[in-house]
Write a protein that holds these residues in place. Structure first.
Motif, short mmCIF file in Angstrom:
data_model
loop_
_atom_site.label_atom_id
_atom_site.label_comp_id
_atom_site.label_asym_id
_atom_site.label_seq_id
_atom_site.Cartn_x
_atom_site.Cartn_y
_atom_site.Cartn_z
N ASP A 289 0.86 -1.18 0.00
CA ASP A 289 0.00 0.00 0.00
C ASP A 289 0.91 1.24 0.00
N MET A 290 0.31 2.42 -0.01
CA MET A 290 1.08 3.66 -0.18
C MET A 290 2.00 3.97 1.00
N ILE A 291 1.74 3.40 2.17
CA ILE A 291 2.62 3.67 3.31
C ILE A 291 3.70 2.61 3.48
N GLY A 292 3.71 1.60 2.61
CA GLY A 292 4.78 0.61 2.60
C GLY A 292 4.44 -0.73 3.21
N THR A 293 3.20 -0.94 3.63
CA THR A 293 2.82 -2.24 4.17
C THR A 293 2.75 -3.25 3.04
N ILE A 294 3.43 -4.38 3.20
CA ILE A 294 3.47 -5.40 2.17
C ILE A 294 2.18 -6.22 2.23
N LEU A 295 1.47 -6.28 1.11
CA LEU A 295 0.21 -7.01 1.05
C LEU A 295 0.39 -8.43 0.52
N THR A 296 1.17 -8.58 -0.54
CA THR A 296 1.41 -9.90 -1.12
C THR A 296 2.62 -9.81 -2.05
N GLY A 297 3.00 -10.92 -2.60
CA GLY A 297 4.11 -10.96 -3.54
C GLY A 297 4.08 -12.25 -4.33
N GLY A 298 4.94 -12.35 -5.30
CA GLY A 298 4.99 -13.55 -6.12
C GLY A 298 6.30 -13.62 -6.89
N CYS A 299 6.58 -14.79 -7.41
CA CYS A 299 7.80 -15.01 -8.17
C CYS A 299 7.56 -16.14 -9.16
N SER A 300 8.31 -16.12 -10.25
CA SER A 300 8.15 -17.16 -11.26
C SER A 300 8.98 -18.41 -10.97
N CYS A 301 9.67 -18.44 -9.84
CA CYS A 301 10.45 -19.64 -9.49
C CYS A 301 9.52 -20.70 -8.90
N MET A 302 10.10 -21.87 -8.62
CA MET A 302 9.31 -22.99 -8.11
C MET A 302 8.69 -22.68 -6.75
N ALA A 303 9.41 -21.98 -5.88
CA ALA A 303 8.90 -21.66 -4.54
C ALA A 303 8.09 -20.38 -4.53
N GLY A 304 7.99 -19.69 -5.66
CA GLY A 304 7.29 -18.40 -5.71
C GLY A 304 5.82 -18.47 -5.41
N ASN A 305 5.16 -19.59 -5.71
CA ASN A 305 3.73 -19.71 -5.43
C ASN A 305 3.43 -19.72 -3.94
N SER A 306 4.39 -20.16 -3.14
CA SER A 306 4.19 -20.17 -1.69
C SER A 306 4.52 -18.81 -1.08
N LYS A 307 4.96 -17.87 -1.90
CA LYS A 307 5.28 -16.51 -1.49
C LYS A 307 6.36 -16.46 -0.42
N THR A 308 7.28 -17.39 -0.45
CA THR A 308 8.35 -17.43 0.53
C THR A 308 9.71 -17.75 -0.08
N CYS A 309 9.95 -17.28 -1.30
CA CYS A 309 11.25 -17.54 -1.92
C CYS A 309 12.23 -16.41 -1.61
N SER A 310 13.49 -16.69 -1.79
CA SER A 310 14.54 -15.70 -1.51
C SER A 310 14.55 -14.57 -2.53
N HIS A 311 13.98 -14.82 -3.71
CA HIS A 311 13.95 -13.77 -4.74
C HIS A 311 13.07 -12.60 -4.30
N LEU A 312 11.96 -12.89 -3.61
CA LEU A 312 11.12 -11.82 -3.07
C LEU A 312 11.87 -11.01 -2.03
N GLY A 313 12.60 -11.69 -1.18
CA GLY A 313 13.41 -11.00 -0.19
C GLY A 313 14.47 -10.13 -0.84
N ALA A 314 15.03 -10.60 -1.95
CA ALA A 314 16.04 -9.82 -2.66
C ALA A 314 15.45 -8.53 -3.23
N VAL A 315 14.21 -8.59 -3.71
CA VAL A 315 13.55 -7.38 -4.21
C VAL A 315 13.37 -6.38 -3.07
N LEU A 316 12.99 -6.86 -1.89
CA LEU A 316 12.82 -5.97 -0.74
C LEU A 316 14.15 -5.37 -0.30
N TRP A 317 15.22 -6.16 -0.33
CA TRP A 317 16.54 -5.62 -0.01
C TRP A 317 16.93 -4.54 -1.01
#
Length: 112
Positions: A54-82
């Motif tokens: 949202d506009m204040i920075g609260t993370i609502l959801t995420g996704g990735c095209s990797c195998m673990a991306g559907n569970s929304k807990t892959c390291s690629h999502l964390g890398a985007v946040l970093w």
């Protein structure tokens, strides 16, 4: 977002495996997207990772095209946040002259 603090996601940032980030706003929400280099095979395509906030920075959801991306807990999502945190801390999120209305290619005025 469980892997935001994991060492693997931070290592993606440090090894320059996170490509240029993109963002766009939709109905008071922001999508942050980036391509991340795969961890196992170098000749594999980049993974498309995205985060919805949202506009204040609260993370609502995420996704990735990797195998673990559907569970929304892959390291690629964390890398985007970093990458986002790094860009904000380094002051790389300011508006450019083309983002401000009527500033780019404005032309000059003539005094008579």
């Amino acid at each position: 977002m469980k892997n935001y603090k994991s060492m693997n996601s931070y290592n993606y940032l440090k090894s320059d495996s996170v490509e240029k980030g993109l963002h766009f706003a939709i109905n008071k929400r922001v999508v942050l997207k980036s391509e991340v280099c795969p961890s196992r095979k170098e000749n594999e395509d980049f993974h498309d990772s995205w985060v919805l906030c949202d506009m204040i920075g609260t993370i609502l959801t995420g996704g990735c095209s990797c195998m673990a991306g559907n569970s929304k807990t892959c390291s690629h999502l964390g890398a985007v946040l970093w990458k986002i945190e790094y860009a904000v801390k380094m002051g790389l999120t300011v508006k450019s002259c083309t983002d401000v209305h009527m500033q780019w290619n404005k032309g000059s005025t003539r005094c008579i």
